[in-house]
Design an enzyme around this catalytic site. Structure first.
Site, short mmCIF file in Angstrom:
data_model
loop_
_atom_site.label_atom_id
_atom_site.label_comp_id
_atom_site.label_asym_id
_atom_site.label_seq_id
_atom_site.Cartn_x
_atom_site.Cartn_y
_atom_site.Cartn_z
N GLU A 197 8.79 1.40 11.51
CA GLU A 197 9.83 2.40 11.31
C GLU A 197 9.15 3.75 11.40
O GLU A 197 8.44 4.15 10.48
CB GLU A 197 10.48 2.24 9.93
CG GLU A 197 11.08 0.87 9.67
CD GLU A 197 12.41 0.64 10.35
OE1 GLU A 197 12.85 1.49 11.16
OE2 GLU A 197 13.02 -0.40 10.07
N CYS A 226 13.26 10.45 7.62
CA CYS A 226 13.11 10.06 9.03
C CYS A 226 14.44 10.15 9.75
O CYS A 226 14.49 10.43 10.94
CB CYS A 226 12.52 8.66 9.13
SG CYS A 226 13.38 7.49 8.09
N LYS A 252 0.88 -1.17 0.00
CA LYS A 252 0.00 0.00 0.00
C LYS A 252 0.91 1.22 0.00
O LYS A 252 1.45 1.61 1.03
CB LYS A 252 -0.88 -0.04 1.25
CG LYS A 252 -2.11 0.87 1.22
CD LYS A 252 -1.74 2.28 0.92
CE LYS A 252 -2.28 3.32 1.83
NZ LYS A 252 -2.01 4.64 1.27
N GLU A 303 9.58 16.15 15.82
CA GLU A 303 10.00 15.96 14.44
C GLU A 303 9.26 16.96 13.54
O GLU A 303 8.04 16.97 13.49
CB GLU A 303 9.70 14.54 13.98
CG GLU A 303 10.16 14.27 12.57
CD GLU A 303 9.92 12.83 12.15
OE1 GLU A 303 8.77 12.38 12.27
OE2 GLU A 303 10.87 12.18 11.71
P1 NAP Z 1 1.66 8.43 7.71
O1 NAP Z 1 0.54 9.35 7.63
O2 NAP Z 1 1.82 7.62 8.94
O3 NAP Z 1 1.55 7.51 6.42
C1 NAP Z 1 2.34 6.38 6.22
C2 NAP Z 1 1.54 5.34 5.46
O4 NAP Z 1 0.46 4.89 6.27
C3 NAP Z 1 0.91 5.87 4.18
O5 NAP Z 1 0.91 4.86 3.21
C4 NAP Z 1 -0.50 6.16 4.63
O6 NAP Z 1 -1.43 6.19 3.58
C5 NAP Z 1 -0.77 5.01 5.56
N1 NAP Z 1 -1.87 5.21 6.49
C6 NAP Z 1 -2.47 6.37 6.86
N2 NAP Z 1 -3.47 6.13 7.75
C7 NAP Z 1 -3.51 4.80 7.93
C8 NAP Z 1 -4.30 3.94 8.73
N3 NAP Z 1 -5.27 4.41 9.52
N4 NAP Z 1 -4.06 2.61 8.70
C9 NAP Z 1 -3.08 2.11 7.92
N5 NAP Z 1 -2.29 2.88 7.13
C10 NAP Z 1 -2.50 4.20 7.14
O7 NAP Z 1 3.08 9.12 7.57
P2 NAP Z 1 3.54 10.13 6.41
O8 NAP Z 1 2.86 11.41 6.67
O9 NAP Z 1 3.37 9.47 5.11
O10 NAP Z 1 5.11 10.23 6.70
C11 NAP Z 1 5.64 11.10 7.64
C12 NAP Z 1 6.10 10.38 8.90
O11 NAP Z 1 6.70 9.11 8.60
C13 NAP Z 1 7.14 11.10 9.68
O12 NAP Z 1 6.84 11.06 11.05
C14 NAP Z 1 8.45 10.33 9.42
O13 NAP Z 1 9.45 10.43 10.35
C15 NAP Z 1 7.96 8.96 9.29
N6 NAP Z 1 8.88 8.17 8.45
C16 NAP Z 1 9.67 7.24 9.05
C17 NAP Z 1 10.56 6.51 8.29
C18 NAP Z 1 11.43 5.47 8.92
O14 NAP Z 1 12.04 4.71 8.22
N7 NAP Z 1 11.57 5.40 10.22
C19 NAP Z 1 10.66 6.73 6.93
C20 NAP Z 1 9.84 7.69 6.36
C21 NAP Z 1 8.96 8.40 7.14
P3 NAP Z 1 -1.85 7.63 2.95
O15 NAP Z 1 -0.62 8.25 2.45
O16 NAP Z 1 -2.78 7.21 1.88
O17 NAP Z 1 -2.49 8.37 4.05
#
Ligand code: NAP
Ligand code: MG
Length: 477
Positions: free
Chosen positions: A246, A280, A171, A379
């Protein structure tokens, strides 16, 4: 208008719903993706299960490895095309996008080469018994990835799972599904059997939640925010499914008074402006020993002021951020820090030719940032660097460990003893010593401590996460 990839077939959503694809560089809609639902997740999980029981499940490690290595080659053969897709979808500079595609290929090369080197063990036991420990795939693995490095993330998450013989459901983030869809076509042409990879596009709260909570999956790899990570872990718990999370970071650059400043300063700037700070592992805190604070931070500020922001084609250090919500969020942190009187030490420049409708923010270096300020602890996920002085080694360690996160850290000193002591005392999944490695490094086990998550991806350790042992006890007399 794109389609999803389920069970080897290209499909629209069953109800025909779509989502717009927006370019962060100018805010324009330039394509559409299907808005999948729980129904498509059901189909994808069923297709993956069938693959584990069909042609894909019957392959041995050598055969799987060969397919993965062919996928790596095919990705490199399509490098420019994939990089163009990625840059348009994410807004990132072209050279960053090209590098991301190279890293995607590396994941398939690395895990392709590893696929036939995973073996079990024998265990000494009671007389007359032979015990063997097998290592087996988990079955159907779910992969939910974010928008910051879509191509790298899909490689990081999928390649080890496929190498072990799992069948996967991916996804991608709703903002960045295009490279995953193109990748699925390329991987299929390279020989990946039907159902081994399924890509379902749509909203996180719809398809993401349906996938995480699906009773037919055996494992979840999630990369993204802490908020959603908690939901995913709850869903995994309900089905007693293992998950690797992650999550975010607030990684410190710990700089001592004997630093090689000329070497460190450019690396430190790059580690926060890379990918517009949406990494991240971004080095978002600059902790500097008080005796050199003004001089060293001044050196960093000089370089920081040269950072330019522009479109993918301008190929500067920094592109736009992902979307309007992210731009507003980053801008709010900048505005609040200014309003609370934290000095701005340097700002990057947005190219005047960058479209005003794009999601550009000015990279900003603040300092000294009070230790309790949100900028010192939360963050931002944008090109904002928080500088803070520390007194001595003990104070540096306290400050470095003073957030909820523990993903990455870097220590900069020419004193070998101090380098080891501080690296060991810092809570993080990776510590870089006189260097920094945000992204890439497919060989290096990676993951969080504390609120940055748990489990490990990358390196050979990732293969353990996506497999389980089976202990065979044989009485032979
Ligand atoms: P996010 O909102 O958590 O989204 C991540 C993924 O989860 C997307 O595919 C999103 O889909 C999906 N998602 C959203 N709501 C969901 C739910 N209720 N159930 C299951 N999946 C769901 O995060 P983001 O805004 O994309 O990324 C920013 C954050 O990610 C930051 O905090 C960053 O630090 C963290 N990050 C961490 C790493 C690491 O390796 N540690 C790497 C990259 C990013 P949609 O996009 O369709 O909403
Ligand atoms: Mg987009």
């Amino acid at each position: 208008m794109k389609q999803m990839f389920i069970g080897g077939r290209w499909l629209s959503a069953h109800d025909g719903r779509v989502l717009p694809v927006v370019s962060p560089a100018d805010g324009e809609v330039f394509d559409q993706i299907p808005r999948g639902s729980a129904r498509e997740i059901d189909e994808a999980v069923a297709a993956a299960r069938a693959a584990t029981e069909g042609a894909w499940g019957r392959l041995n490690g050598t055969e799987r490895g060969r397919i993965l290595m062919r996928i790596g080659e095919a990705v490199l053969a399509h490098e420019e095309e994939l990089a163009q897709i990625e840059a348009r979808d994410t807004g990132k500079p072209m050279s960053t996008a090209r590098n991301d595609i190279k890293v995607l290929a590396r994941y398939f090369e690395f895990y392709g080469a590893a696929a036939d080197k995973v073996h079990g063990e024998t265990i000494p036991f009671l007389s007359g018994h032979q015990v063997s420990l097998l290592r087996e795939p988990l079955g159907v693995t779910a992969h939910i990835i974010p928008w910051n490095y879509p191509a790298q993330m899909l490689g990081r998450s999928l390649a080890p799972a496929l190498a072990m013989g799992n069948a996967t459901v991916l996804k991608p983030a709703e903002d960045t599904s295009l490279s995953a869809l193109r990748f699925a076509a390329i991987a299929t042409e390279a020989g990946l059997p039907e159902g081994a990879l399924n890509v379902v596009t749509g909203l996180g709260e719809e398809v993401g939640a349906a996938l995480a909570g699906h009773p037919g999956i055996d494992f979840i790899s999630f990369t993204g925010s802490n908020e959603v990570g908690t939901l995913v872990q709850q869903a995994a718990a309900r089905n007693a499914v293992k998950c690797v999370l992650e999550l975010g970071g607030k990684s410190p650059q710990i700089v001592f008074d004997d630093v090689d400043a000329a070497r460190a300063a450019p690396i430190i700037v790059r580690a926060i402006v890379q990918n517009a700070g949406q990494t991240c592992t971004a080095g978002s805190r600059l902790l500097v020993q008080r005796s050199i604070y003004d001089r060293f931070v001044g050196q960093v500020a000089e370089l920081f002021a040269q950072v330019r922001v522009g479109t993918p084609q301008m190929d500067f250090d920094c592109g736009p951020v992902m979307n309007a919500a992210q731009r507003d969020r980053v801008q709010r942190y900048i505005d609040q820090a200014r309003a609370s009187g934290i000095p701005v030490l340097a700002e990057g420049r947005i190219a005047p030719e960058a479209p005003v409708t794009g999601y550009y923010v000015k990279p900003t270096l603040f300092g000294p940032v009070p230790r309790q300020d949100p900028l010192a602890r939360e963050e931002v996920f944008g090109p904002v660097l928080a500088a803070m002085p520390f007194d001595d080694e003990a104070d540096a360690i306290r400050l470095a460990n003073g957030t909820d996160y523990g993903l990455l850290a870097a220590v900069w000193t020419e004193n070998a003893g101090r380098l080891q002591r501080v690296a060991k005392a810092v809570k993080a999944g990776q510590v870089f010593m006189n260097c920094y490695g945000a992204g890439g490094g497919v060989e290096l086990p990676f993951g969080g401590t504390k609120r940055s998550g748990h489990g490990r991806e990358k390196g050979l350790l990732a293969l353990e996460e996506v497999s389980a042992t089976k202990t065979l006890v044989h009485y032979h007399g």
